[in-house]
Every structure is written in C-alpha cells, then in structure tokens.
Design a protein around this motif. Structure first.
Motif, PDB file in Angstrom:
ATOM      1  N   LEU A   1       0.834  -1.188   0.000  1.00  0.00           N
ATOM      2  CA  LEU A   1       0.000   0.000   0.000  1.00  0.00           C
ATOM      3  C   LEU A   1       0.874   1.245   0.000  1.00  0.00           C
ATOM      4  CD1 LEU A   1      -2.568  -1.007   2.782  1.00  0.00           C
ATOM      5  CD2 LEU A   1      -2.855  -1.217   0.312  1.00  0.00           C
ATOM      6  N   SER A   2       0.365   2.332  -0.564  1.00  0.00           N
ATOM      7  CA  SER A   2       1.066   3.601  -0.471  1.00  0.00           C
ATOM      8  C   SER A   2       0.785   4.215   0.891  1.00  0.00           C
ATOM      9  CB  SER A   2       0.595   4.555  -1.571  1.00  0.00           C
ATOM     10  OG  SER A   2      -0.723   5.016  -1.308  1.00  0.00           O
ATOM     11  N   GLY A   3       1.589   5.197   1.266  1.00  0.00           N
ATOM     12  CA  GLY A   3       1.431   5.829   2.568  1.00  0.00           C
ATOM     13  C   GLY A   3       0.157   6.622   2.715  1.00  0.00           C
ATOM     14  N   HIS A   4      -0.538   6.897   1.600  1.00  0.00           N
ATOM     15  CA  HIS A   4      -1.766   7.685   1.662  1.00  0.00           C
ATOM     16  C   HIS A   4      -2.999   6.826   1.965  1.00  0.00           C
ATOM     17  CE1 HIS A   4       0.417  11.136   0.144  1.00  0.00           C
ATOM     18  NE2 HIS A   4       0.861  10.403  -0.852  1.00  0.00           N
ATOM     19  N   VAL A   5      -2.890   5.522   1.792  1.00  0.00           N
ATOM     20  CA  VAL A   5      -4.053   4.645   1.962  1.00  0.00           C
ATOM     21  C   VAL A   5      -4.605   4.663   3.384  1.00  0.00           C
ATOM     22  CG1 VAL A   5      -4.828   2.245   1.911  1.00  0.00           C
ATOM     23  CG2 VAL A   5      -3.474   3.166   0.022  1.00  0.00           C
ATOM     24  N   PRO A   6      -3.766   4.571   4.443  1.00  0.00           N
ATOM     25  CA  PRO A   6      -4.340   4.554   5.798  1.00  0.00           C
ATOM     26  C   PRO A   6      -5.196   5.771   6.104  1.00  0.00           C
ATOM     27  CG  PRO A   6      -2.054   3.828   5.854  1.00  0.00           C
ATOM     28  CD  PRO A   6      -2.301   4.335   4.469  1.00  0.00           C
ATOM     29  N   ALA A   7      -4.782   6.952   5.659  1.00  0.00           N
ATOM     30  CA  ALA A   7      -5.551   8.167   5.941  1.00  0.00           C
ATOM     31  C   ALA A   7      -6.898   8.137   5.234  1.00  0.00           C
ATOM     32  CB  ALA A   7      -4.751   9.396   5.526  1.00  0.00           C
ATOM     33  N   ARG A   8      -6.877   7.803   3.936  1.00  0.00           N
ATOM     34  CA  ARG A   8      -8.129   7.765   3.181  1.00  0.00           C
ATOM     35  C   ARG A   8      -9.058   6.696   3.734  1.00  0.00           C
ATOM     36  NH1 ARG A   8      -4.678   8.210  -1.546  1.00  0.00           N
ATOM     37  NH2 ARG A   8      -5.020   5.994  -1.939  1.00  0.00           N
ATOM     38  N   MET A   9      -8.485   5.548   4.051  1.00  0.00           N
ATOM     39  CA  MET A   9      -9.297   4.448   4.566  1.00  0.00           C
ATOM     40  C   MET A   9      -9.914   4.812   5.913  1.00  0.00           C
ATOM     41  SD  MET A   9      -9.147   1.899   7.075  1.00  0.00           S
ATOM     42  CE  MET A   9      -7.391   1.666   7.404  1.00  0.00           C
TER      43      MET A   9
END
Length: 337
Positions: free
Chosen positions: A258-266
């Motif tokens: 996963l990219s580092g942006h996925v946790p925030a969006r999720m």
C-alpha cells in the motif's frame, strides 16, 4: 550537469548548467559515478523526494507564470511567492518547506541560496508574526470509544473489511506512523505469548535504519483485540513473504504494498461510514489517539514516549498532555458562571 548532481534534484528541476561537460574528475569511472549517485539519492527517502518534487514543480510553474527565472531564483521573487502562499492560507510549516526545497536545489547546483537573503528572512519573520507559526490543522485524536464505533461499522466478513480492521486496531495499539504501518512485512512480526513484537526497520526519526521494537499486547475485548485482528488478516493474506498490508482488487488479495496515503483515506472513509465527522481525521489520528488516551489513563510520560518513540518529550507534552490538562486545571469552572 553530472549524474551525481541530478540524483539529488527533483525530477522536474531544470538545472542551470553548472557542469556543462558532465566529465568526471580524472581517475573516477562511470561506475564510481553511479554508486555516488545512488548514495546521494538514498540520503532522502522516496516520500521526501516525492514531496520535494511537488514543491519544486509548483515553484517552477509560478516562476513561469510570472516570467521570472527559476534558477537562479531572485530573492524578491521568493518573497513574493511566500507572501502569496501565506495569503492563500498556507501554514508556516509549508512556507518553511518551500524555502528548504529552494535551498536544496540551489546548493546542489552550486548556486547561492536565495532564501538566505536578508529580505527573505525578514519576510518569513514578518509572516510568522502576522499569521502565527502554530500548526493550523492538527489531526484529531481518536478515542477508544470512537475506534470501537468505527470497527463495529465494518463488515468483517469481507477481505477488505478484515484488512482495514487489522490496520486500524494495529495502528492504534502500536502508535506507529503511517509510513511504518505500510512498511511492515511478515518477517517484522514476532509472536509472543503476551502479544506481538513489531520490528521497525526504519522510520522518520531513524533514517539510518538502526531499528526499533514495538510491543503490542492482546486486547481486553475480542472485537477490538489488535493481535486477533492481525491474525485474522494474516490467515487470509497467506504466508507469502512481503508487506503485511496489501492491495485488494475486488475479492483478490494481492502482494502489492500500500502507499502511505491509503491509511488516511481508509480511516476517514471508515469513520464517516460509522457516523463520525471525518474533518481532521488522518492516519495520525490513530497515533495521536493512542498518546492522548494513554495520558488520560494516567500512563507515565516515559512509557508513552517509549511506545511512540518520540525523542523530543516536549512534543508529547505540548501536543497531547497540556491540551488534556487545560480543562482539568482551568479556573473558569470555579467562577460560578
């Protein structure tokens, strides 16, 4: 420009021809140049190079639109750009980053740093006094009750639901940074009777990779046990080496990281689906929530710092502890209003 110089620059940088010949010094080979370039590129993480490239690209476009040279940059042009960005609502941290990137590119190209000019320094000082230097949009710490609300709203019969549950609970319990969370591999997890040990190979405060170990204990409730949630995800992910948390295409679980942006969006999407306001909810809300909740529970500062791996305790005190104490110690409750 030499290969070594280009390795340190944002990909979009149009470089002043400091070394028009591109010839290596006598006695050095092309192999030497490639190795040096690789070492220079490794001096900053991929995410940092990506951020630098974005900042530099926006500066290039602004210069092109104003018809001013980007390299070397004029200090007054830098002043104009900073004041325009501040008026548009950019935080002082963003303005500092702009100056850092401009400095980096100029010094790498053998040019004088325009951000060192007296006018730029005075403008930056004036903007701090005008707009303030405190962060404007800190991530909102999530409480255990809110985490529970988010988890209960997730369909944990689907692969993506199982993965997201594990990511949220592990992220909250471990207080990992988002980059550390997505960088975890199966080999970084060590099972213990009391829980698991996470081996953090590299982090924001450990760019040289000395490594750290973070413990995560079993939860007190089955629905929010981070270890059980992680084990449930590992069972359907499989034992193939690679990242712990991977992309899911439909119902197919890949081994792609996963990219580092996925946790925030999720996390924001899951929070809103659970009926929470997603404003200011980011991946950092898990880490901040851990620190804040632990402080409310009376956990000593040194234990919180050991978990979060904050080297500067003032960050913990000023960002997490003092805001909690503000309502507990305020004299306004004794006024009889």
């Amino acid at each position: 420009m030499t290969t070594m110089m280009s390795a340190a620059l944002p990909a979009t940088a149009v470089v002043h021809p400091v070394d028009p010949t591109g010839v290596m010094p006598r006695g050095l080979t092309d192999t030497d140049a490639e190795r040096i370039a690789a070492a220079i590129a490794a001096a900053r993480t991929e995410s940092t190079r990506h951020v630098y490239a974005g900042v530099w690209s926006r500066w290039e476009r602004w210069c092109a639109g104003r018809g001013v040279p980007v390299l070397p940059s004029d200090p007054l042009a830098v002043c104009a750009y900073l004041t325009e960005q501040a008026a548009a609502g950019r935080a002082m941290g963003t303005l500092d980053l702009i100056c850092t990137v401009i400095r980096h590119v100029h010094l790498t190209c053998g040019l004088h740093n325009p951000a060192d000019a007296l006018a730029v320094r005075q403008v930056r000082r004036g903007l701090r006094r005008t707009y303030g230097s405190a962060p404007r949009r800190l991530a909102r710490p999530l409480s255990v009750e809110e985490i529970r609300q988010i988890i209960h709203a997730i369909d944990r019969t689907t692969p993506i639901g199982i993965r997201d549950t594990a990511m949220i609970l592990l992220g909250y319990a471990s207080a990992l940074r988002r980059s550390e969370l997505v960088a975890l591999t199966l080999s970084d997890i060590e099972n213990k009777p009391a829980g698991i040990m996470l081996h953090i190979r590299r982090s924001k405060t450990d760019p040289e990779g000395h490594g750290a170990v973070v413990g995560v204990a079993h939860g007190q409730h089955a629905a929010t046990d981070p270890v059980a949630a992680l084990n449930a995800w590992r069972e359907i992910r499989g034992a193939a080496p690679g990242p712990v948390f991977t992309r899911i295409w439909g119902s197919t679980i890949s081994l792609q990281s996963l990219s580092g942006h996925v946790p925030a969006r999720m996390l924001r999407a899951r929070a809103e689906a659970a009926g929470l306001d997603g404003t200011r909810i980011t991946a950092h809300s898990m880490r901040a929530g851990h620190a804040t909740t632990a402080a409310l529970a009376g956990v000593p500062l040194d234990r919180i710092a050991a978990q979060t791996r904050h080297k500067d305790l003032s960050v913990l005190v000023n960002r997490y502890i003092r805001p909690l104490e503000a309502l507990a110690t305020t004299s306004s409750k004794d006024l009889g209003l």
